[in-house]
Design a protein around this motif. Structure first.
Motif, short mmCIF file in Angstrom:
data_model
loop_
_atom_site.label_atom_id
_atom_site.label_comp_id
_atom_site.label_asym_id
_atom_site.label_seq_id
_atom_site.Cartn_x
_atom_site.Cartn_y
_atom_site.Cartn_z
N UNK A 131 0.68 -1.48 0.38
CA UNK A 131 -0.50 -0.20 -0.35
C UNK A 131 0.87 1.48 0.41
N UNK A 132 0.56 1.95 1.37
CA UNK A 132 0.95 3.24 0.44
C UNK A 132 2.69 3.42 1.74
N UNK A 133 2.79 2.55 1.88
CA UNK A 133 4.20 2.05 3.40
C UNK A 133 5.26 1.46 2.38
N UNK A 134 5.72 2.69 1.72
CA UNK A 134 7.13 1.61 0.86
C UNK A 134 7.72 1.11 1.12
N UNK A 135 8.56 0.80 2.64
CA UNK A 135 9.45 0.10 3.56
C UNK A 135 8.60 -1.38 3.59
N UNK A 136 7.35 -1.16 2.90
CA UNK A 136 6.90 -2.96 2.59
C UNK A 136 7.09 -3.08 1.19
N UNK A 232 23.28 4.21 -6.22
CA UNK A 232 22.01 2.75 -6.16
C UNK A 232 22.04 3.51 -4.97
N UNK A 233 23.35 4.62 -4.15
CA UNK A 233 23.10 5.47 -2.36
C UNK A 233 22.00 6.10 -2.05
N UNK A 234 21.41 6.30 -3.48
CA UNK A 234 20.72 7.85 -3.55
C UNK A 234 19.30 6.94 -3.72
N UNK A 235 18.66 6.43 -3.70
CA UNK A 235 17.86 5.53 -3.92
C UNK A 235 15.87 5.87 -3.56
N UNK A 236 16.06 6.24 -2.19
CA UNK A 236 14.90 7.43 -1.58
C UNK A 236 15.36 8.74 -1.80
N UNK A 237 16.72 9.54 -2.30
CA UNK A 237 16.09 10.94 -3.11
C UNK A 237 15.51 11.06 -4.18
#
Length: 390
Positions: A131-136, A232-237
């Motif tokens: 869902x909205x939980x990108x950590x999952x 690869x280390x800037x994925x979240x950004x």
């Protein structure tokens, strides 16, 4: 609608796109939907006029503008009854991410085509259990071998991905293992439509739109090393660089739809006579329509603020404003459509007037790409500093 806060260039763009939208209108869109085809003609003409790539760099064939310009294009097409949903995905999300973080080769391969409309790209982030939980997110990428040139193998599932059947590739949000910590971190991959192991199933939707929704199954999809976008280390950004434009453009989508519905209701209320005067002379009809207009105008102000902040490079400020704009526009759109249908009474539910299908479509701006409840969570935590409940 008032455009006094906009530059002359923006006002000219708005007028030009409105004229294009008027030539197509709602009848074009309903015909496309009924036939099960795609908005290829409108897409091609908007591209030829430079509207689809107005936010992309000039050196790659774009207009050199930003989200301020692109949101005007989508809003005006929507106000004419013929919004192009893939604008949210292809030039806004994918084009922005590649322009900001892609390698030179990726920019040369994709941006000119995204700008002139000859290439389209879908965006896959949502998963059945996340869902909205990108950590999952459980879609994972692993190297097949060692060294920087080793292929990637991508495995996982995505749902509610728009336009995969017409997109040349899909920008997939996956996760890779951090060699130092062992933790999974988000990364973005360009997956060609015909890649072996990349399967799609159309989702049967009550929503009537030219853009179809798909579930994707990625079964060890082999991708070259250069399928990874950026660092690869800037994925979240990189991910959030694409999500702010998505929210701004969803606001434009909602505002445009709300304006279209409102215009139909106002036209009807001006001319429809049951007793001696047009029904629009009665405050019970007029005031709710005036309220809908006010809400749409307020939503657009926040969208303009979000676009301005994003284009100025203030990602944090844009994040807050883009979420607020998307929330406000979603609410304003639903209320405008509801009041428009109610104003027309039984006629509001006929195919002839073309408003009934918007009852479902207007919910898109409330639900996607993030629910209003998650936006309220964002504002309560990030803006107000209240503790999290999850």
């Amino acid at each position: 609608m008032s455009t006094a806060l906009e530059t002359e260039e923006h006002q000219a763009l708005r007028a030009a796109v409105a004229a294009l939208g008027k030539r197509y209108g709602r009848d074009y869109m309903t015909t496309v939907i009924r036939e099960g085809s795609h908005t290829g003609e409108l897409w091609a003409e908007a591209a030829k006029l430079g509207y689809l790539g107005v936010n992309l760099p000039e050196e790659y064939g774009g207009g050199g503008g930003g989200m301020a310009e692109l949101s005007i294009v989508l809003e005006e097409l929507g106000a004419a009854g013929s919004p192009l949903l893939m604008m949210i995905v292809s030039p806004a999300i994918c084009g922005t991410v590649i322009a900001r973080f892609g390698t030179d080769e990726q920019k040369q391969k994709w941006l000119p085509g995204l700008a002139d409309g000859s290439l389209t790209m879908a965006f896959g982030i949502t998963e059945p259990d996340a869902g909205s939980n990108s950590h999952r997110i459980t879609t994972t990428a692993r190297r097949d071998g060692t060294g920087p040139d080793a292929d990637w193998l991508l495995t996982g599932r995505k749902v509610f991905v728009s336009g995969v059947d017409i997109a040349d590739a899909t920008l997939i949000v996956g996760r890779t293992e951090d060699a130092r910590s062992g933790n999974l971190k988000p990364c973005l991959f360009i997956v060609p439509r015909e890649a072996p192991g990349f399967g799609r199933n159309q989702i049967d939707m009550e929503l009537h739109a030219p853009e179809k929704q798909f579930e994707l199954v990625l079964d060890d999809v082999r991708l070259p090393a250069d399928a990874l976008v950026g660092d690869e280390d800037a994925g979240l950004l990189q991910l959030f660089a694409g999500l702010n434009p998505e929210r701004i453009m969803t606001a434009a989508f909602g505002i445009g739809m709300g304006r279209f519905a409102l215009s139909k209701a106002v036209e009807y209320a001006r001319t429809r006579q049951v007793w001696k005067a047009p029904i629009g002379s009665h405050q019970a009809i007029a005031h709710p329509l005036a309220t809908a207009h006010i809400d749409l105008e307020l939503s657009r102000l926040m969208m303009q603020k979000a676009a301005w902040l994003y284009d100025a490079g203030d990602d944090v400020g844009a994040g807050e404003a883009a979420n607020m704009a998307k929330y406000a526009a979603g609410e304003a759109c639903v209320k405008a459509v509801d009041q428009a249908v109610h104003t027309l009474g039984g006629n509001g539910l006929t195919r002839e007037y073309g408003l009934a299908s918007l009852i479902t479509a207007s919910r898109v701006a409330r639900i996607a790409p993030v629910s209003r409840e998650m936006i309220l969570n964002y504002v309560s935590h990030q803006t107000l500093g209240l503790p999290k409940s999850y």
